[in-house]
Design a protein around this motif. Sequence first.
Motif, PDB file in Angstrom:
ATOM      1  N   PRO A 119      52.376  17.381  42.690  1.00 13.07           N
ATOM      2  CA  PRO A 119      51.167  17.439  43.529  1.00 13.07           C
ATOM      3  C   PRO A 119      51.498  17.951  44.928  1.00 13.07           C
ATOM      4  O   PRO A 119      52.531  17.613  45.511  1.00 13.07           O
ATOM      5  CB  PRO A 119      50.702  15.974  43.572  1.00 13.07           C
ATOM      6  N   GLY A 120      50.611  18.783  45.478  1.00 12.20           N
ATOM      7  CA  GLY A 120      50.798  19.283  46.830  1.00 12.20           C
ATOM      8  C   GLY A 120      51.733  20.466  46.954  1.00 12.20           C
ATOM      9  O   GLY A 120      52.050  20.885  48.072  1.00 12.20           O
ATOM     10  N   ALA A 121      52.147  21.038  45.831  1.00 14.32           N
ATOM     11  CA  ALA A 121      53.076  22.166  45.897  1.00 14.32           C
ATOM     12  C   ALA A 121      52.373  23.473  46.229  1.00 14.32           C
ATOM     13  O   ALA A 121      53.031  24.462  46.573  1.00 14.32           O
ATOM     14  CB  ALA A 121      53.834  22.302  44.574  1.00 14.32           C
ATOM     15  N   GLY A 122      51.059  23.512  46.107  1.00  9.03           N
ATOM     16  CA  GLY A 122      50.314  24.725  46.446  1.00  9.03           C
ATOM     17  C   GLY A 122      49.783  25.484  45.260  1.00  9.03           C
ATOM     18  O   GLY A 122      49.417  26.656  45.385  1.00  9.03           O
ATOM     19  N   LYS A 123      49.694  24.857  44.099  1.00  9.97           N
ATOM     20  CA  LYS A 123      49.236  25.548  42.886  1.00  9.97           C
ATOM     21  C   LYS A 123      47.783  26.008  43.029  1.00  9.97           C
ATOM     22  O   LYS A 123      47.447  27.155  42.715  1.00  9.97           O
ATOM     23  CB  LYS A 123      49.393  24.629  41.664  1.00  9.97           C
ATOM     24  N   THR A 124      46.925  25.104  43.493  1.00  5.71           N
ATOM     25  CA  THR A 124      45.520  25.470  43.671  1.00  5.71           C
ATOM     26  C   THR A 124      45.358  26.507  44.771  1.00  5.71           C
ATOM     27  O   THR A 124      44.566  27.452  44.642  1.00  5.71           O
ATOM     28  CB  THR A 124      44.697  24.211  43.995  1.00  5.71           C
ATOM     29  N   MET A 125      46.093  26.361  45.839  1.00  6.57           N
ATOM     30  CA  MET A 125      46.019  27.309  46.953  1.00  6.57           C
ATOM     31  C   MET A 125      46.403  28.714  46.499  1.00  6.57           C
ATOM     32  O   MET A 125      45.762  29.704  46.854  1.00  6.57           O
ATOM     33  CB  MET A 125      46.944  26.834  48.076  1.00  6.57           C
ATOM     34  N   LEU A 126      47.449  28.825  45.705  1.00 11.31           N
ATOM     35  CA  LEU A 126      47.874  30.119  45.181  1.00 11.31           C
ATOM     36  C   LEU A 126      46.812  30.706  44.257  1.00 11.31           C
ATOM     37  O   LEU A 126      46.502  31.902  44.323  1.00 11.31           O
ATOM     38  CB  LEU A 126      49.202  29.961  44.429  1.00 11.31           C
ATOM     39  N   SER A 127      46.249  29.877  43.408  1.00  7.75           N
ATOM     40  CA  SER A 127      45.273  30.365  42.429  1.00  7.75           C
ATOM     41  C   SER A 127      44.021  30.903  43.110  1.00  7.75           C
ATOM     42  O   SER A 127      43.468  31.919  42.681  1.00  7.75           O
ATOM     43  CB  SER A 127      44.903  29.241  41.458  1.00  7.75           C
ATOM     44  N   ARG A 128      43.564  30.228  44.160  1.00  4.58           N
ATOM     45  CA  ARG A 128      42.345  30.661  44.838  1.00  4.58           C
ATOM     46  C   ARG A 128      42.518  32.019  45.514  1.00  4.58           C
ATOM     47  O   ARG A 128      41.528  32.699  45.787  1.00  4.58           O
ATOM     48  CB  ARG A 128      41.926  29.615  45.871  1.00  4.58           C
ATOM     49  N   ARG A 129      43.731  32.413  45.760  1.00 10.13           N
ATOM     50  CA  ARG A 129      43.978  33.702  46.403  1.00 10.13           C
ATOM     51  C   ARG A 129      44.257  34.817  45.406  1.00 10.13           C
ATOM     52  O   ARG A 129      44.425  35.980  45.813  1.00 10.13           O
ATOM     53  CB  ARG A 129      45.146  33.562  47.385  1.00 10.13           C
ATOM     54  N   LEU A 130      44.288  34.501  44.135  1.00 12.38           N
ATOM     55  CA  LEU A 130      44.559  35.519  43.126  1.00 12.38           C
ATOM     56  C   LEU A 130      43.499  36.620  43.069  1.00 12.38           C
ATOM     57  O   LEU A 130      43.845  37.802  42.968  1.00 12.38           O
ATOM     58  CB  LEU A 130      44.735  34.860  41.751  1.00 12.38           C
ATOM     59  N   PRO A 131      42.183  36.312  43.138  1.00 12.97           N
ATOM     60  CA  PRO A 131      41.197  37.405  43.096  1.00 12.97           C
ATOM     61  C   PRO A 131      41.395  38.425  44.206  1.00 12.97           C
ATOM     62  O   PRO A 131      41.050  39.600  44.051  1.00 12.97           O
ATOM     63  CB  PRO A 131      39.855  36.678  43.234  1.00 12.97           C
ATOM     64  N   GLY A 132      41.973  38.014  45.334  1.00 17.79           N
ATOM     65  CA  GLY A 132      42.165  38.919  46.454  1.00 17.79           C
ATOM     66  C   GLY A 132      43.218  39.979  46.220  1.00 17.79           C
ATOM     67  O   GLY A 132      43.275  40.955  46.980  1.00 17.79           O
ATOM     68  N   ILE A 133      44.077  39.810  45.208  1.00 21.10           N
ATOM     69  CA  ILE A 133      45.086  40.832  44.922  1.00 21.10           C
ATOM     70  C   ILE A 133      44.770  41.603  43.643  1.00 21.10           C
ATOM     71  O   ILE A 133      45.527  42.496  43.261  1.00 21.10           O
ATOM     72  CB  ILE A 133      46.499  40.221  44.830  1.00 21.10           C
ATOM     73  N   LEU A 134      43.668  41.276  42.998  1.00 22.80           N
ATOM     74  CA  LEU A 134      43.239  42.060  41.845  1.00 22.80           C
ATOM     75  C   LEU A 134      42.623  43.371  42.317  1.00 22.80           C
ATOM     76  O   LEU A 134      42.134  43.465  43.450  1.00 22.80           O
ATOM     77  CB  LEU A 134      42.228  41.272  41.013  1.00 22.80           C
ATOM     78  N   PRO A 135      42.612  44.405  41.481  1.00 22.12           N
ATOM     79  CA  PRO A 135      41.970  45.666  41.890  1.00 22.12           C
ATOM     80  C   PRO A 135      40.511  45.432  42.263  1.00 22.12           C
ATOM     81  O   PRO A 135      39.833  44.601  41.649  1.00 22.12           O
ATOM     82  CB  PRO A 135      42.090  46.536  40.631  1.00 22.12           C
ATOM     83  N   PRO A 136      39.994  46.130  43.284  1.00 19.88           N
ATOM     84  CA  PRO A 136      38.583  45.958  43.670  1.00 19.88           C
ATOM     85  C   PRO A 136      37.661  46.170  42.477  1.00 19.88           C
ATOM     86  O   PRO A 136      37.915  47.018  41.619  1.00 19.88           O
ATOM     87  CB  PRO A 136      38.373  47.026  44.748  1.00 19.88           C
ATOM     88  N   ILE A 137      36.609  45.402  42.418  1.00 20.63           N
ATOM     89  CA  ILE A 137      35.686  45.481  41.294  1.00 20.63           C
ATOM     90  C   ILE A 137      34.958  46.827  41.305  1.00 20.63           C
ATOM     91  O   ILE A 137      34.549  47.318  42.358  1.00 20.63           O
ATOM     92  CB  ILE A 137      34.684  44.304  41.345  1.00 20.63           C
ATOM     93  N   THR A 138      34.837  47.456  40.145  1.00 18.38           N
ATOM     94  CA  THR A 138      34.126  48.727  40.034  1.00 18.38           C
ATOM     95  C   THR A 138      32.632  48.474  39.880  1.00 18.38           C
ATOM     96  O   THR A 138      32.192  47.346  39.630  1.00 18.38           O
ATOM     97  CB  THR A 138      34.631  49.536  38.835  1.00 18.38           C
ATOM     98  N   PHE A 139      31.836  49.540  40.021  1.00 20.96           N
ATOM     99  CA  PHE A 139      30.387  49.389  39.893  1.00 20.96           C
ATOM    100  C   PHE A 139      30.011  48.898  38.499  1.00 20.96           C
ATOM    101  O   PHE A 139      29.158  48.028  38.346  1.00 20.96           O
ATOM    102  CB  PHE A 139      29.687  50.713  40.190  1.00 20.96           C
ATOM    103  N   GLU A 140      30.667  49.453  37.463  1.00 19.67           N
ATOM    104  CA  GLU A 140      30.347  49.050  36.096  1.00 19.67           C
ATOM    105  C   GLU A 140      30.691  47.587  35.872  1.00 19.67           C
ATOM    106  O   GLU A 140      29.940  46.840  35.232  1.00 19.67           O
ATOM    107  CB  GLU A 140      31.092  49.938  35.091  1.00 19.67           C
ATOM    108  N   GLU A 141      31.857  47.142  36.391  1.00 23.22           N
ATOM    109  CA  GLU A 141      32.224  45.736  36.260  1.00 23.22           C
ATOM    110  C   GLU A 141      31.266  44.840  37.033  1.00 23.22           C
ATOM    111  O   GLU A 141      30.888  43.759  36.555  1.00 23.22           O
ATOM    112  CB  GLU A 141      33.650  45.531  36.764  1.00 23.22           C
ATOM    113  N   ALA A 142      30.881  45.282  38.229  1.00 26.07           N
ATOM    114  CA  ALA A 142      29.936  44.495  39.032  1.00 26.07           C
ATOM    115  C   ALA A 142      28.602  44.358  38.314  1.00 26.07           C
ATOM    116  O   ALA A 142      27.961  43.294  38.355  1.00 26.07           O
ATOM    117  CB  ALA A 142      29.750  45.151  40.402  1.00 26.07           C
TER     118      ALA A 142
END
Length: 510
Positions: A225-248
């Motif tokens: 507990p407290g190692a930062g697992k949730t914190m890391l996960s919440r930042r994952l969408p920010g490093i994914l490729p930007p969403i395309t119009f078709e995906e949006a």
Amino acid sequence: MLSRVRSASLYGIEAHPIDVEVDIASRGLPHFYIVGLPDASVKESRDRVRAALKNTGFSFPLRPVTINMAPADLKKEGSSFDLPIAIGLTAAEGLLEESLLADYLIMGELSLDGKIKPVKGSLSVAMLARKTNARLILPMENGPEAAVVAGVTVLGADSLPEVIEFLRGTGQLKEFKADGGKKPSLAQAGRYDEDFSDVKGQEHAKRALEVAASGGHNALMIGPPGAGKTMLSRRLPGILPPITFEEALETTRVHSVAGLLKDGKALLDTRPFRTPHHTVSDVALVGGGQFPHPGEVSLAHNGVLFLDELPEFKRSVLEVLRQPLENGEVTVSRAQASVTFPARFMLVSAMNPCPCGYLGDDRHQCTCSPGAVTRYRARVSGPLLDRIDIHIEVPAVAYKDLSSDHPGEGSADIRERVMKARLRQLDRFHGENIYANGQMKTRHIKKFCRLNGPAQGLMETASQKLALSARAYTRVLKLSRTIADMDGQEDIGPQHLSEAIQYRSLDRVL
């Protein structure tokens, strides 16, 4: 004394055409019947329509009224039929010419004072209107969302009298357009409030999540507990490729049907991040109900589904994840209907190494027996682990990392590397209907994951010493292919393979 109004009903995320037929008899005792498999909310429209007509200066017929919703063998639900029923009654009494209604598809919920309230699924209905060459009349709040669909005339209304006056030719409705008929701008896509620079230490875990994002791999983080697992996960969408119009567009349709779009939000411009609680039911996770609605796996379409405290989820809930993880969609069958929802997402999960959470932590003593640890980890079945490519250990953060003022690498820099790796994969899988290494099937692995001499020897040694199963062998090859792509290499080398092997920590334990 007969009129017909075009409307629509939602089945899954698709809109199907519905004809609202209104018949007013010339004589007889007053009654009001709605036929065509309406649910309770549709039947209640009788009272809403009666009050709306009366309070806006129109009369409600005191004669036998029959409302038929065709086709009659499809279940109808929701309050979006209020407005077409009211318009149909007005036309059946001769206040509107029925020929004027043929070009319009109408939907909307009525309040008792005649105001028109927003409804769900207007984006899907707009697609149906374009397909059927109809002009769309809907609540004013739904106008920006429906206008995302190019090639359809979207007219917004605030009240029932506005619609009636417009159909008479004596009034105007607001027409919505999105950038002059062009695709809406996604200039804000990829902008997230949480950044990887906020994370102290955990460079090994950051690298693992970068690999996961680069290849579209599912990941499991194991740590105290407290190692930062949730914190890391919440930042994952920010490093994914930007969403395309078709995906949006696909993602927005799901959220529109579920009624989760924020006011004034026409199009989702960031990838969704869903975090259901561990008490969630299997119906809430994959979708369902008497008339199926999308669940969390569909709301995470083109984004991330994060399951914190993975062993605390019910076994039956976790097992229903198999189909969407394998096929990218989920089919929900009920007595009333069978619908398919899109569900292509990255699964990221987190768990403690043992019930107390401190197994392997040099700062705390674990109080769990070996049997308790085994039972705890057995709550996550082998078939589910088979679909998770990366098992990464996340240790407690050292004090020197916590007290450091030096910021970590930002999400923008990591995302650039991720996008370069994804572009290599798009070129490789052109025409294969595959967009990332994590989606490879057996034939793709045989073709694109061949090992050279030194790598082949390393893989043989690892398989023997670590007793890797067949599924672990396949996952290691996929990860190796992604790491090689990140390195800009066409061939998988020993360095790529060795990094992939150390991302399978559970295979070394179980």
